[in-house]
Design a protein around this motif. Structure first.
Motif, PDB file in Angstrom:
ATOM      1  N   GLY A  50       0.760  -1.240   0.000  1.00 27.96           N
ATOM      2  CA  GLY A  50       0.000   0.000   0.000  1.00 27.96           C
ATOM      3  C   GLY A  50       0.790   1.291   0.000  1.00 27.96           C
ATOM      4  O   GLY A  50       0.223   2.347   0.298  1.00 27.96           O
ATOM      5  N   ALA A  51       2.080   1.242  -0.327  1.00 32.95           N
ATOM      6  CA  ALA A  51       2.871   2.477  -0.327  1.00 32.95           C
ATOM      7  C   ALA A  51       2.300   3.513  -1.294  1.00 32.95           C
ATOM      8  O   ALA A  51       2.431   4.722  -1.072  1.00 32.95           O
ATOM      9  CB  ALA A  51       4.323   2.167  -0.689  1.00 32.95           C
ATOM     10  N   GLU A  52       1.644   3.042  -2.372  1.00 39.52           N
ATOM     11  CA  GLU A  52       1.097   3.954  -3.386  1.00 39.52           C
ATOM     12  C   GLU A  52      -0.240   4.560  -2.954  1.00 39.52           C
ATOM     13  O   GLU A  52      -0.733   5.489  -3.584  1.00 39.52           O
ATOM     14  CB  GLU A  52       0.924   3.220  -4.721  1.00 39.52           C
ATOM     15  CG  GLU A  52       2.240   2.790  -5.368  1.00 39.52           C
ATOM     16  CD  GLU A  52       2.779   1.478  -4.806  1.00 39.52           C
ATOM     17  OE1 GLU A  52       2.118   0.912  -3.906  1.00 39.52           O
ATOM     18  OE2 GLU A  52       3.856   1.042  -5.250  1.00 39.52           O
ATOM     19  N   VAL A  53      -0.849   4.006  -1.909  1.00 39.40           N
ATOM     20  CA  VAL A  53      -2.133   4.534  -1.411  1.00 39.40           C
ATOM     21  C   VAL A  53      -1.996   4.766   0.095  1.00 39.40           C
ATOM     22  O   VAL A  53      -2.585   4.060   0.913  1.00 39.40           O
ATOM     23  CB  VAL A  53      -3.299   3.572  -1.727  1.00 39.40           C
ATOM     24  CG1 VAL A  53      -3.669   3.635  -3.189  1.00 39.40           C
ATOM     25  CG2 VAL A  53      -2.949   2.126  -1.357  1.00 39.40           C
ATOM     26  N   PRO A  54      -1.192   5.759   0.493  1.00 35.27           N
ATOM     27  CA  PRO A  54      -0.830   5.910   1.905  1.00 35.27           C
ATOM     28  C   PRO A  54      -1.999   6.153   2.850  1.00 35.27           C
ATOM     29  O   PRO A  54      -1.994   5.668   3.989  1.00 35.27           O
ATOM     30  CB  PRO A  54       0.154   7.092   1.902  1.00 35.27           C
ATOM     31  CG  PRO A  54      -0.128   7.825   0.624  1.00 35.27           C
ATOM     32  CD  PRO A  54      -0.551   6.782  -0.351  1.00 35.27           C
ATOM     33  N   VAL A  55      -3.006   6.906   2.406  1.00 32.75           N
ATOM     34  CA  VAL A  55      -4.138   7.181   3.289  1.00 32.75           C
ATOM     35  C   VAL A  55      -4.917   5.888   3.562  1.00 32.75           C
ATOM     36  O   VAL A  55      -5.247   5.569   4.714  1.00 32.75           O
ATOM     37  CB  VAL A  55      -5.060   8.250   2.664  1.00 32.75           C
ATOM     38  CG1 VAL A  55      -6.321   8.416   3.507  1.00 32.75           C
ATOM     39  CG2 VAL A  55      -4.320   9.577   2.549  1.00 32.75           C
ATOM     40  N   GLN A  56      -5.190   5.151   2.499  1.00 32.18           N
ATOM     41  CA  GLN A  56      -5.910   3.892   2.660  1.00 32.18           C
ATOM     42  C   GLN A  56      -5.097   2.898   3.493  1.00 32.18           C
ATOM     43  O   GLN A  56      -5.640   2.197   4.358  1.00 32.18           O
ATOM     44  CB  GLN A  56      -6.213   3.305   1.276  1.00 32.18           C
ATOM     45  CG  GLN A  56      -7.229   2.178   1.307  1.00 32.18           C
ATOM     46  CD  GLN A  56      -7.666   1.782  -0.090  1.00 32.18           C
ATOM     47  OE1 GLN A  56      -6.989   2.070  -1.062  1.00 32.18           O
ATOM     48  NE2 GLN A  56      -8.803   1.129  -0.192  1.00 32.18           N
ATOM     49  N   ARG A  57      -3.792   2.846   3.242  1.00 33.13           N
ATOM     50  CA  ARG A  57      -2.917   1.958   3.999  1.00 33.13           C
ATOM     51  C   ARG A  57      -2.970   2.282   5.490  1.00 33.13           C
ATOM     52  O   ARG A  57      -3.094   1.373   6.335  1.00 33.13           O
ATOM     53  CB  ARG A  57      -1.490   2.094   3.471  1.00 33.13           C
ATOM     54  CG  ARG A  57      -0.429   1.321   4.249  1.00 33.13           C
ATOM     55  CD  ARG A  57       0.936   1.583   3.620  1.00 33.13           C
ATOM     56  NE  ARG A  57       1.994   0.842   4.276  1.00 33.13           N
ATOM     57  CZ  ARG A  57       2.707   1.303   5.290  1.00 33.13           C
ATOM     58  NH1 ARG A  57       2.459   2.517   5.767  1.00 33.13           N
ATOM     59  NH2 ARG A  57       3.667   0.561   5.834  1.00 33.13           N
ATOM     60  N   ARG A  58      -2.862   3.550   5.825  1.00 36.10           N
ATOM     61  CA  ARG A  58      -2.871   3.954   7.230  1.00 36.10           C
ATOM     62  C   ARG A  58      -4.185   3.549   7.906  1.00 36.10           C
ATOM     63  O   ARG A  58      -4.181   3.044   9.041  1.00 36.10           O
ATOM     64  CB  ARG A  58      -2.654   5.461   7.334  1.00 36.10           C
ATOM     65  CG  ARG A  58      -2.630   5.985   8.770  1.00 36.10           C
ATOM     66  CD  ARG A  58      -2.139   7.426   8.827  1.00 36.10           C
ATOM     67  NE  ARG A  58      -3.000   8.345   8.092  1.00 36.10           N
ATOM     68  CZ  ARG A  58      -2.654   8.930   6.940  1.00 36.10           C
ATOM     69  NH1 ARG A  58      -1.487   8.677   6.383  1.00 36.10           N
ATOM     70  NH2 ARG A  58      -3.481   9.764   6.346  1.00 36.10           N
ATOM     71  N   ARG A  59      -5.293   3.723   7.214  1.00 38.80           N
ATOM     72  CA  ARG A  59      -6.591   3.415   7.816  1.00 38.80           C
ATOM     73  C   ARG A  59      -6.780   1.908   7.978  1.00 38.80           C
ATOM     74  O   ARG A  59      -7.355   1.456   8.977  1.00 38.80           O
ATOM     75  CB  ARG A  59      -7.709   4.023   6.972  1.00 38.80           C
ATOM     76  CG  ARG A  59      -7.689   5.540   7.020  1.00 38.80           C
ATOM     77  CD  ARG A  59      -8.670   6.192   6.055  1.00 38.80           C
ATOM     78  NE  ARG A  59      -8.575   7.643   6.112  1.00 38.80           N
ATOM     79  CZ  ARG A  59      -9.303   8.479   5.367  1.00 38.80           C
ATOM     80  NH1 ARG A  59     -10.176   7.984   4.488  1.00 38.80           N
ATOM     81  NH2 ARG A  59      -9.151   9.784   5.488  1.00 38.80           N
TER      82      ARG A  59
END
Length: 221
Positions: A50-59
């Motif tokens: 998920g490095a390319e989608v940081p907000v989604q990864r964090r959640r």
């Protein structure tokens, strides 16, 4: 060497040992080791993605950490039930926020209606067996769970070619199945092989949610 491909296999092996302990095939005390360990391994795998989608990864990572807290609370199914319920409710809110990154919340009202009907039917069958002190938190939890599963499915409906959206939708549906089985087992009547069905669907759901994050070098969709 990239450890990522091994982590889901290790999580599944740990899950099998936890299920064996919960079913009595191994000493029950081993569940106190392998239950949190399994979710920790899922977290470790999600952390590599998920490095390319940081907000989604964090959640999603927040949801997984809250799930770990719920797992620990539910090791004491009596006194820890309400705390576990609240932990998983917060986890579902984090997942809803994650699945609302690629598509706005409630984008597919028909999907929400279907999950709402399913949730209402399940809850109606168990309502008389739910203690009065737990009815409000149980209703709140069911609403959050159904919305999480519906939002994951809405993402898939909005991007049917996306493997990441499909995995999220499968994870949401399996999470709902797992919690429905848990509720039936707790409030209605004991299920045969309950640990197998409840825990296997739960961890496959969590692995699918982690897999909704793209691996390194691939963008989400």
């Amino acid at each position: 060497m990239n450890p990522s491909p091994a982590l889901p296999l290790l999580a599944m092996a740990s899950a099998a040992l936890c299920i064996a302990a919960a079913s009595g095939a191994l000493p029950p005390s081993l569940a106190f080791v392998f239950k949190p360990l399994t979710t920790l391994l899922v977290i470790a795998w999600a952390f590599t993605r998920g490095a390319e989608v940081p907000v989604q990864r964090r959640r999603i990572l927040i949801g997984l950490w809250l799930s770990l807290a719920g797992d620990v609370f539910l090791l004491w199914p009596g006194q820890g039930f309400l705390s576990g319920l609240v932990s998983f409710l917060l986890a579902h809110l984090a997942y809803i926020a994650a699945f609302s990154v690629p598509v706005r919340f409630g984008a597919k009202p028909v999907v929400f209606a279907v999950y709402g009907v399913v949730a209402a039917l399940i809850l109606s069958q168990l309502w008389s067996d739910v203690p009065s002190a737990l009815r409000v938190p149980v209703v709140g939890y069911v609403v959050c769970l159904a919305c999480m599963a519906a939002q994951a499915a809405a993402w898939w409906r909005s991007a049917p070619a996306s493997p990441f959206a499909r995995r999220a939708a499968i994870g949401g549906a399996l999470f709902m199945a797992s919690d429905s089985l848990l509720a039936i087992n707790k409030f209605a009547s004991p299920l045969p092989l309950s640990a197998l069905w409840i825990l296997s669907t739960y961890w496959v759901a969590q692995l699918c949610i982690a897999a909704s994050l793209p691996p390194r070098g691939r963008a989400g969709a």
